[in-house]
Design a protein around this motif. Sequence first.
Motif, PDB file in Angstrom:
ATOM      1  N   HIS A   2       0.850  -1.187   0.000  1.00  0.00           N
ATOM      2  CA  HIS A   2       0.000   0.000   0.000  1.00  0.00           C
ATOM      3  C   HIS A   2       0.888   1.240   0.000  1.00  0.00           C
ATOM      4  N   LYS A   3       0.315   2.374  -0.360  1.00  0.00           N
ATOM      5  CA  LYS A   3       1.064   3.631  -0.465  1.00  0.00           C
ATOM      6  C   LYS A   3       1.682   4.015   0.878  1.00  0.00           C
ATOM      7  N   ARG A   5       4.535   6.708   2.624  1.00  0.00           N
ATOM      8  CA  ARG A   5       5.233   7.978   2.370  1.00  0.00           C
ATOM      9  C   ARG A   5       6.309   8.230   3.429  1.00  0.00           C
ATOM     10  N   TYR A  53       1.418  -1.862   5.945  1.00  0.00           N
ATOM     11  CA  TYR A  53       1.347  -1.433   4.549  1.00  0.00           C
ATOM     12  C   TYR A  53       1.476  -2.594   3.564  1.00  0.00           C
ATOM     13  N   ARG A  90       9.909   2.126  -5.369  1.00  0.00           N
ATOM     14  CA  ARG A  90       9.359   0.823  -5.767  1.00  0.00           C
ATOM     15  C   ARG A  90       9.205  -0.068  -4.542  1.00  0.00           C
TER      16      ARG A  90
END
Length: 124
Positions: A2-3, A5, A53, A90
Motif C-alpha cells: 500500500h502507499k 510515504r 502497509y 518501488r
Amino acid sequence: MHKLRPGVSQTLSLTVTPEYTAHAMGNTGVHVLGTPAIVLKMEDVSSRILASYLEPGETSVGTIVNIQHIGPAKTGDLVVFRSFVTSVERNRVQFHCTAEAENGQVLAHGTHERAVILTERVDP
C-alpha cells in the motif's frame, strides 16, 4: 505494498536484559547493550512500520544496515528505538533509526533499508 510515504514513524522500547548484552553475544565481560541487539531492534521497529502497509502475500526483508554505536546502556536501562521512513522507491524503503537512553542521549543512529518481496520467495 500500500502507499507508504516518508515521515511515517514508530517507536519500540526495550529494557536491557542479560541476553541483549555484548557479553551474551560473545564479547566476554562487556555487560552493556550489544551492537547486534541494536541492529536487531532497529530492524524490528522498521519492519513494524511496514507491516501495516503490506499486501497479502508480501513480507519485508532487511537489505542494508549502517549504524554507529556511540554510547552504552547497562543491564536494566530502558532504551527507546525510533525509526522513520526517509524514502520509498518501488519495493525499497529507507529508514533513519536511533536508539536513545531514557534521558534522550543518543546511543546509536544510522540507516536501514528493507525490500518488500513476495512471501513465497522465502517460504520453505
